[in-house]
Enzyme design. Structure first.
Site, mmCIF file in Angstrom:
data_model
loop_
_atom_site.group_PDB
_atom_site.id
_atom_site.type_symbol
_atom_site.label_atom_id
_atom_site.label_comp_id
_atom_site.label_asym_id
_atom_site.label_seq_id
_atom_site.Cartn_x
_atom_site.Cartn_y
_atom_site.Cartn_z
ATOM 1 N N HIS A 202 0.795 -1.231 0.000
ATOM 2 C CA HIS A 202 0.000 0.000 0.000
ATOM 3 C C HIS A 202 0.830 1.285 0.000
ATOM 4 O O HIS A 202 0.289 2.367 -0.155
ATOM 5 C CB HIS A 202 -0.939 0.043 1.211
ATOM 6 C CG HIS A 202 -0.226 0.359 2.500
ATOM 7 N ND1 HIS A 202 0.414 -0.592 3.247
ATOM 8 C CD2 HIS A 202 -0.027 1.527 3.159
ATOM 9 C CE1 HIS A 202 0.963 -0.030 4.303
ATOM 10 N NE2 HIS A 202 0.717 1.264 4.278
HETATM 11 C C1 UD1 Z 1 -1.947 5.862 5.481
HETATM 12 C C2 UD1 Z 1 -0.650 6.413 6.069
HETATM 13 C C3 UD1 Z 1 0.423 5.330 6.009
HETATM 14 C C4 UD1 Z 1 -0.042 4.050 6.669
HETATM 15 C C5 UD1 Z 1 -1.389 3.622 6.093
HETATM 16 C C6 UD1 Z 1 -1.923 2.451 6.855
HETATM 17 C C7 UD1 Z 1 -0.274 8.833 5.715
HETATM 18 C C8 UD1 Z 1 0.451 9.845 4.926
HETATM 19 N N1 UD1 Z 1 -0.177 7.560 5.278
HETATM 20 O O1 UD1 Z 1 -1.702 5.559 4.128
HETATM 21 O O2 UD1 Z 1 1.583 5.788 6.686
HETATM 22 O O3 UD1 Z 1 0.917 3.061 6.426
HETATM 23 O O4 UD1 Z 1 -2.324 4.707 6.209
HETATM 24 O O5 UD1 Z 1 -2.858 1.731 6.144
HETATM 25 O O6 UD1 Z 1 -0.913 9.152 6.686
HETATM 26 N N2 UD1 Z 1 -9.027 4.827 1.107
HETATM 27 C C9 UD1 Z 1 -10.294 4.295 1.030
HETATM 28 N N3 UD1 Z 1 -10.928 3.997 2.182
HETATM 29 C C10 UD1 Z 1 -10.393 4.186 3.416
HETATM 30 C C11 UD1 Z 1 -9.103 4.738 3.484
HETATM 31 C C12 UD1 Z 1 -8.434 5.047 2.328
HETATM 32 O O7 UD1 Z 1 -10.822 4.091 -0.054
HETATM 33 O O8 UD1 Z 1 -11.043 3.875 4.426
HETATM 34 C C13 UD1 Z 1 -8.304 5.128 -0.156
HETATM 35 C C14 UD1 Z 1 -8.595 6.507 -0.711
HETATM 36 O O9 UD1 Z 1 -8.568 6.403 -2.107
HETATM 37 C C15 UD1 Z 1 -7.397 7.308 -0.250
HETATM 38 C C16 UD1 Z 1 -6.286 6.280 -0.291
HETATM 39 O O10 UD1 Z 1 -6.894 5.059 0.107
HETATM 40 O O11 UD1 Z 1 -7.118 8.425 -1.056
HETATM 41 C C17 UD1 Z 1 -5.112 6.601 0.619
HETATM 42 O O12 UD1 Z 1 -5.567 6.780 1.968
HETATM 43 P P1 UD1 Z 1 -4.684 7.651 2.998
HETATM 44 O O13 UD1 Z 1 -5.249 7.522 4.348
HETATM 45 O O14 UD1 Z 1 -4.471 9.017 2.459
HETATM 46 O O15 UD1 Z 1 -3.283 6.953 2.932
HETATM 47 P P2 UD1 Z 1 -2.878 5.420 3.105
HETATM 48 O O16 UD1 Z 1 -2.263 4.949 1.847
HETATM 49 O O17 UD1 Z 1 -4.028 4.655 3.661
HETATM 50 N N1 UDP Z 2 -4.003 -5.481 8.772
HETATM 51 C C1 UDP Z 2 -5.304 -5.965 8.936
HETATM 52 N N2 UDP Z 2 -6.013 -6.314 7.829
HETATM 53 C C2 UDP Z 2 -5.496 -6.233 6.580
HETATM 54 C C3 UDP Z 2 -4.173 -5.749 6.416
HETATM 55 C C4 UDP Z 2 -3.452 -5.369 7.541
HETATM 56 O O1 UDP Z 2 -5.787 -6.063 10.065
HETATM 57 O O2 UDP Z 2 -6.214 -6.554 5.606
HETATM 58 C C5 UDP Z 2 -3.253 -5.078 9.980
HETATM 59 C C6 UDP Z 2 -1.918 -5.746 10.149
HETATM 60 O O3 UDP Z 2 -2.075 -6.995 10.789
HETATM 61 C C7 UDP Z 2 -1.167 -4.732 10.989
HETATM 62 C C8 UDP Z 2 -1.695 -3.401 10.485
HETATM 63 O O4 UDP Z 2 -2.949 -3.700 9.840
HETATM 64 O O5 UDP Z 2 -1.512 -4.860 12.357
HETATM 65 C C9 UDP Z 2 -0.748 -2.793 9.505
HETATM 66 O O6 UDP Z 2 -1.359 -1.719 8.894
HETATM 67 P P1 UDP Z 2 -0.924 -1.183 7.462
HETATM 68 O O7 UDP Z 2 -0.169 -2.214 6.746
HETATM 69 O O8 UDP Z 2 -2.148 -0.640 6.843
HETATM 70 O O9 UDP Z 2 -0.020 0.087 7.846
HETATM 71 P P2 UDP Z 2 1.493 0.282 8.310
HETATM 72 O O10 UDP Z 2 1.787 -0.623 9.448
HETATM 73 O O11 UDP Z 2 2.370 0.039 7.115
HETATM 74 O O12 UDP Z 2 1.545 1.729 8.678
#
Ligand code: UD1
Ligand code: UDP
Length: 352
Positions: A202
Site C-alpha cells: 500500500h
Molecule cells: C496511510 C498512512 C500510512 C499508513 C497507512 C496504513 C499517511 C500519509 N499515510 O496511508 O503511513 O501506512 O495509512 O494503512 O498518513 N481509502 C479508502 N478507504 C479508506 C481509506 C483510504 O478508499 O477507508 C483510499 C482513498 O482512495 C485514499 C487512499 O486510500 O485516497 C489513501 O488513503 P490515505 O489515508 O491518504 O493513505 P494510506 O495509503 O491509507
Molecule cells: N491489517 C489488517 N487487515 C489487513 C491488512 C493489515 O488487520 O487486511 C493489519 C496488520 O495486521 C497490521 C496493520 O494492519 O496490524 C498494519 O497496517 P498497514 O499495513 O495498513 O499500515 P502500516 O503498518 O504500514 O503503517
C-alpha cells in the site's frame, strides 16, 4: 490523568487496543478519530473486534491531499483540545493523523506523547518520515520500540524523556494470538496452512509509481502456488486507474481488507509474507513467518537478521530470489516482552 488520544488509520486502531485498555484502568481517556480511514473494513471492524472504546469525537475528514487532509484535522483537533484541556495528547506512529494531533497540541502547549517514536527510514520522500520527524521534535514523552530508535533520537539531540519500552504491536499480538488461532479464514478462502504466500502492498512509493508496482506484480506472476492478497483500497484504486487486471496473475486470491484477527491467522499460517507494511513486517517477526519487504529501506532493521526479513525494493529478480531463501533465524525477542502499554502508562502517571 486525562489523555486525549488522536488516531485515524488502521495500524493506529490496532496499537490503541492494548494502550487504551491500560489507560482506562485508572485514568481518563478521550478518543478523537480523525476519519482518515473510514471504510468499515479499514476502521469499524477493529473497534468492534478489539473492543476499543468508541471514539468520543469523529472528525470525518476522509481522503484528500496531504495538505487538505492534515489541515482539516488540525482545525477540528485544536477546537476539541481547547475544550477538553487534557494533561497529555497521545499519538501513534507516523500518519497524517499523527502529525495533525501533535501540531495542534504543540501550539497549545499540551505535552505530546509519541508512541513508536524514533523510527527513521532516512528517506524524506516518504510522507511518514516527515510526519515522524516533526512529531518527535515537538513531543514531550518519546516511547521507542527499540535501541535503534532511541539512538536515532540521540542523533537528533532528543534525549529527554526518551524510553525504550518495546513495541505496543507485540502487546497486541500476545493478547490476541489465541483468539486469532480460532479464525476460520483459511477455510473461508480455501487456503491451507503453510501452503500460500501472504501479500500486502500500500505504500505511496510503490502504488504511485507505475514502474515499481508493475515490477512487483511481475514477480507475483512468477511465484508459483497460492498467493493471498487482502488489498488496501489505495492500491485497488490505483491499479484500476492504471488499467491493471490482477485476475491475470496465476494463483492470486485478491480479497477485501480483513480484520486483525483474521490477518494474524493468515500471517502465522503463511509460508512467507511479502509486504511493504511497517506493521506487517513486525508481526511476521512476532509470529515467526519469514518476510520479504518490498521497500528500499526499512525502519525495522533488527528484523533483517538471518533472512527473517529480506529487503528487496521493487526489483523483480530480487523478490524472486528472496522468496527462495531459507530462514535460519531463531527469532530472539527484540521488541520488548509484551508489557509496553503498562510501562507507558506507568511512566506518564509517575511523571505527572
Ligand atoms: C496511510 C498512512 C500510512 C499508513 C497507512 C496504513 C499517511 C500519509 N499515510 O496511508 O503511513 O501506512 O495509512 O494503512 O498518513 N481509502 C479508502 N478507504 C479508506 C481509506 C483510504 O478508499 O477507508 C483510499 C482513498 O482512495 C485514499 C487512499 O486510500 O485516497 C489513501 O488513503 P490515505 O489515508 O491518504 O493513505 P494510506 O495509503 O491509507
Ligand atoms: N491489517 C489488517 N487487515 C489487513 C491488512 C493489515 O488487520 O487486511 C493489519 C496488520 O495486521 C497490521 C496493520 O494492519 O496490524 C498494519 O497496517 P498497514 O499495513 O495498513 O499500515 P502500516 O503498518 O504500514 O503503517
Amino acid at each position: 490523568m486525562k489523555i486525549v488520544t488522536v488516531l485515524g488509520a488502521r495500524p493506529q486502531f490496532i496499537k490503541a487496543g492494548p494502550v487504551s485498555r491500560e489507560i482506562r484502568k485508572n485514568h481518563e481517556e478521550i478518543i478523537i478519530h480523525t476519519g482518515q480511514h473510514y471504510d468499515a473494513n479499514m476502521s469499524d471492524i477493529f473497534f468492534t473486534e478489539l473492543n476499543i472504546p468508541k471514539p468520543d469525537y469523529h472528525l470525518n475528514v476522509g481522503s484528500g491531499s496531504h495538505g487538505v487532509q492534515t489541515a482539516n484535522m488540525l482545525i477540528q483537533i485544536e477546537e476539541i483540545l481547547l475544550k477538553e484541556t487534557p494533561d497529555y495528547v497521545l499519538v501513534y506512529g507516523d500518519t497524517n493523523s499523527t502529525l495533525a494531533g501533535s501540531l495542534a497540541a504543540s501550539k497549545l502547549h499540551i505535552p505530546i506523547v509519541h508512541v513508536e517514536a524514533g523510527l527513521r527510514s532516512f528517506n524524506k520522500k516518504m510522507p511518514e518520515e516527515v510526519n515522524r520527524i516533526l512529531t518527535d521534535h515537538v513531543s514531550s514523552f518519546l516511547f521507542c520500540p527499540s535501541d535503534t530508535s532511541v539512538n536515532n533520537l540521540k542523533e537528533e539531540n532528543i534525549t529527554k524523556h526518551v524510553y525504550n519500552v518495546g513495541d505496543v504491536m507485540y502487546d497486541a499480538v500476545r493478547y490476541n494470538q489465541d483468539i486469532a488461532d480460532k479464525s476460520t479464514i483459511l477455510t473461508d478462502i480455501g487456503a491451507a496452512s503453510k501452503d500460500y504466500y501472504l501479500i500486502t502492498v500500500h505504500r505511496a512509493e510503490n502504488t504511485e509509481d507505475r514502474e515499481r508496482i508493475e515490477n512487483i506484480l511481475a514477480a507475483f506472476s512468477q511465484i508459483e502456488g497460492t498467493k493471498v492478497w487482502p488489498i488496501h483500497p489505495r492500491t485497488k484504486n490505483k491499479l484500476l486507474s492504471y488499467g491493471i487486471d490482477l485476475d491475470k496473475i496465476p494463483g492470486l486470491k485478491v480479497i477485501e481488507p480483513i480484520g486483525y484477527l483474521d490477518m494474524l491467522c493468515l500471517e502465522k499460517n503463511a509460508k512467507k509474507i511479502l509486504t511493504d507494511s511497517g506493521g506487517v513486517q513486525k508481526e511476521a517477526y512476532f509470529v515467526q513467518t519469514p518476510c520479504v519487504t518490498l521497500r528500499d529501506e526499512t525502519e525495522w532493521i533488527e528484523t533483517l537478521k538471518d533472512n527473517a526479513n529480506v529487503l528487496v525494493g521493487a526489483n523483480t529478480e530480487k523478490i524472486l530470489e528472496a522468496v527462495q531463501l531459507t530462514c535460519d533465524s531463531d527469532y530472539p525477542p527484540i521488541f520488548g516482552s509484551g508489557n509496553t502499554s503498562e510501562q507507558i502508562v506507568k511512566i506518564l502517571s509517575d511523571n505527572q
